[in-house]
Design a protein around this motif. Structure first.
Motif, PDB file in Angstrom:
ATOM      1  N   HIS A 121      62.625  55.903  53.147  1.00 42.12           N
ATOM      2  CA  HIS A 121      62.730  57.094  53.994  1.00 42.12           C
ATOM      3  C   HIS A 121      62.864  56.713  55.471  1.00 42.12           C
ATOM      4  CE1 HIS A 121      62.179  61.118  55.530  1.00 42.12           C
ATOM      5  NE2 HIS A 121      61.217  60.670  56.308  1.00 42.12           N
ATOM      6  N   ILE A 122      62.112  55.728  55.906  1.00 44.12           N
ATOM      7  CA  ILE A 122      62.175  55.313  57.307  1.00 44.12           C
ATOM      8  C   ILE A 122      63.499  54.602  57.588  1.00 44.12           C
ATOM      9  CG2 ILE A 122      60.992  53.993  59.112  1.00 44.12           C
ATOM     10  CD1 ILE A 122      59.506  56.537  57.913  1.00 44.12           C
ATOM     11  N   PHE A 123      64.008  53.845  56.612  1.00 43.72           N
ATOM     12  CA  PHE A 123      65.317  53.200  56.750  1.00 43.72           C
ATOM     13  C   PHE A 123      66.417  54.253  56.947  1.00 43.72           C
ATOM     14  CE2 PHE A 123      69.030  51.025  54.635  1.00 43.72           C
ATOM     15  CZ  PHE A 123      69.301  50.167  55.691  1.00 43.72           C
ATOM     16  N   SER A 152      63.645  58.653  46.253  1.00 45.57           N
ATOM     17  CA  SER A 152      63.911  59.998  45.734  1.00 45.57           C
ATOM     18  C   SER A 152      65.410  60.301  45.826  1.00 45.57           C
ATOM     19  CB  SER A 152      63.125  61.035  46.531  1.00 45.57           C
ATOM     20  OG  SER A 152      63.665  61.141  47.839  1.00 45.57           O
ATOM     21  N   PRO A 153      65.910  61.180  44.958  1.00 47.66           N
ATOM     22  CA  PRO A 153      67.328  61.551  45.024  1.00 47.66           C
ATOM     23  C   PRO A 153      67.752  62.058  46.402  1.00 47.66           C
ATOM     24  CG  PRO A 153      66.361  62.349  42.990  1.00 47.66           C
ATOM     25  CD  PRO A 153      65.227  61.802  43.825  1.00 47.66           C
ATOM     26  N   ALA A 154      66.857  62.755  47.091  1.00 45.84           N
ATOM     27  CA  ALA A 154      67.193  63.262  48.432  1.00 45.84           C
ATOM     28  C   ALA A 154      67.470  62.114  49.399  1.00 45.84           C
ATOM     29  CB  ALA A 154      66.063  64.140  48.953  1.00 45.84           C
ATOM     30  N   ILE A 156      68.496  59.038  48.572  1.00 41.03           N
ATOM     31  CA  ILE A 156      69.753  58.410  48.150  1.00 41.03           C
ATOM     32  C   ILE A 156      70.940  59.248  48.626  1.00 41.03           C
ATOM     33  CG2 ILE A 156      71.152  57.776  46.124  1.00 41.03           C
ATOM     34  CD1 ILE A 156      68.401  57.001  44.797  1.00 41.03           C
ATOM     35  N   ASP A 157      70.846  60.569  48.497  1.00 38.41           N
ATOM     36  CA  ASP A 157      71.919  61.450  48.966  1.00 38.41           C
ATOM     37  C   ASP A 157      72.133  61.308  50.470  1.00 38.41           C
ATOM     38  OD1 ASP A 157      72.250  62.368  46.378  1.00 38.41           O
ATOM     39  OD2 ASP A 157      71.221  64.292  46.724  1.00 38.41           O
ATOM     40  N   ARG A 158      71.036  61.215  51.226  1.00 39.68           N
ATOM     41  CA  ARG A 158      71.162  61.072  52.683  1.00 39.68           C
ATOM     42  C   ARG A 158      71.840  59.760  53.051  1.00 39.68           C
ATOM     43  NH1 ARG A 158      65.374  62.413  55.057  1.00 39.68           N
ATOM     44  NH2 ARG A 158      66.334  61.664  56.992  1.00 39.68           N
ATOM     45  N   VAL A 159      71.486  58.671  52.355  1.00 39.02           N
ATOM     46  CA  VAL A 159      72.134  57.383  52.639  1.00 39.02           C
ATOM     47  C   VAL A 159      73.626  57.480  52.351  1.00 39.02           C
ATOM     48  CG1 VAL A 159      72.333  54.959  51.921  1.00 39.02           C
ATOM     49  CG2 VAL A 159      70.090  55.947  52.294  1.00 39.02           C
ATOM     50  N   GLN A 160      73.980  58.065  51.220  1.00 37.58           N
ATOM     51  CA  GLN A 160      75.382  58.153  50.830  1.00 37.58           C
ATOM     52  C   GLN A 160      76.178  59.107  51.712  1.00 37.58           C
ATOM     53  OE1 GLN A 160      75.104  58.863  46.596  1.00 37.58           O
ATOM     54  NE2 GLN A 160      74.749  56.698  46.184  1.00 37.58           N
ATOM     55  N   ALA A 161      75.492  60.011  52.401  1.00 33.52           N
ATOM     56  CA  ALA A 161      76.173  60.948  53.294  1.00 33.52           C
ATOM     57  C   ALA A 161      76.468  60.346  54.669  1.00 33.52           C
ATOM     58  CB  ALA A 161      75.335  62.216  53.447  1.00 33.52           C
TER      59      ALA A 161
END
Length: 199
Positions: A121-123, A152-154, A156-161
């Motif tokens: 999350h911090i990354f 969490s999926p959220a 992972i989604d943020r990284v991919q966005a």
């Protein structure tokens, strides 16, 4: 020297009750205070100021780490303080995990004694330019592929966005970059390596 976490766990029930009733700790400038920060793991603290406790070291328990991220703890001038491992964070109470995941901005700049692997999350906050995390810190390592896969999926989604990254000048950033960020680098959408540590 502070007693170890094990010694505190073996104290009398009355001492444990008093210990766990403490909400705020301010031992700032006690440069002769030695021990392991893990001693504070069972305290439900709302703030913790250990500024300039030069002989205090160790791995931060999750309950103390969240205070640091929330800006409610000071460890500047302590010995080497290590962020909790991914395993320790995974074993933290749901309330601690919720508090960490609720953090939207982090500023730990100048904490030259802070080292370790940052949680996913911090990354993500760092990649989103919402964390002034590394400037002046010790060696900070990106989360492992396993830690990112367990996020969490959220997260992972943020990284991919993320479409663009600029972490240039972070000379203390180390580790293996996630595949998505590597692709951004190859696409010239990530200014990642200029002035960074070993990536």
């Amino acid at each position: 020297t502070m007693p170890s976490a094990d010694a505190m766990a073996q104290a009398s029930p009355a001492i444990i009750d008093r210990f766990q009733a403490i909400k705020k700790v301010d031992l700032s400038r006690m440069s002769n205070l030695a021990g392991d920060i893990e001693s504070l793991k069972d305290m439900p603290l709302t703030s913790c100021n250990l500024y300039n406790c030069k002989k205090l070291t160790g791995v931060m328990p999750p309950n103390i780490f969240v205070l640091l991220l929330e800006g409610k703890a000071k460890f500047d001038g302590c010995g080497t303080i290590t962020m909790p491992s991914a395993d320790a964070m995974a074993q933290a109470s749901p309330a601690i995990i919720d508090r960490v995941e609720a953090i939207e901005k982090v500023d730990l700049s100048g904490m030259s004694n802070l080292v370790g692997v940052m949680p996913p999350h911090i990354f993500v906050l760092l990649l989103e330019s919402k964390a002034n995390f590394l400037s002046g810190c010790g060696t900070i390592t990106m989360p492992s592929a396993d830690a990112m896969a367990q996020a969490s999926p959220a997260i992972i989604d943020r990284v991919q966005a993320i479409e663009q990254v600029d972490l240039s000048g972070m000379s203390n950033l180390a580790g293996v970059m996630p595949p998505h960020i590597f692709v951004l680098l190859l696409e010239s959408k990530a200014n990642f390596l200029s002035g960074c540590g070993t990536i």
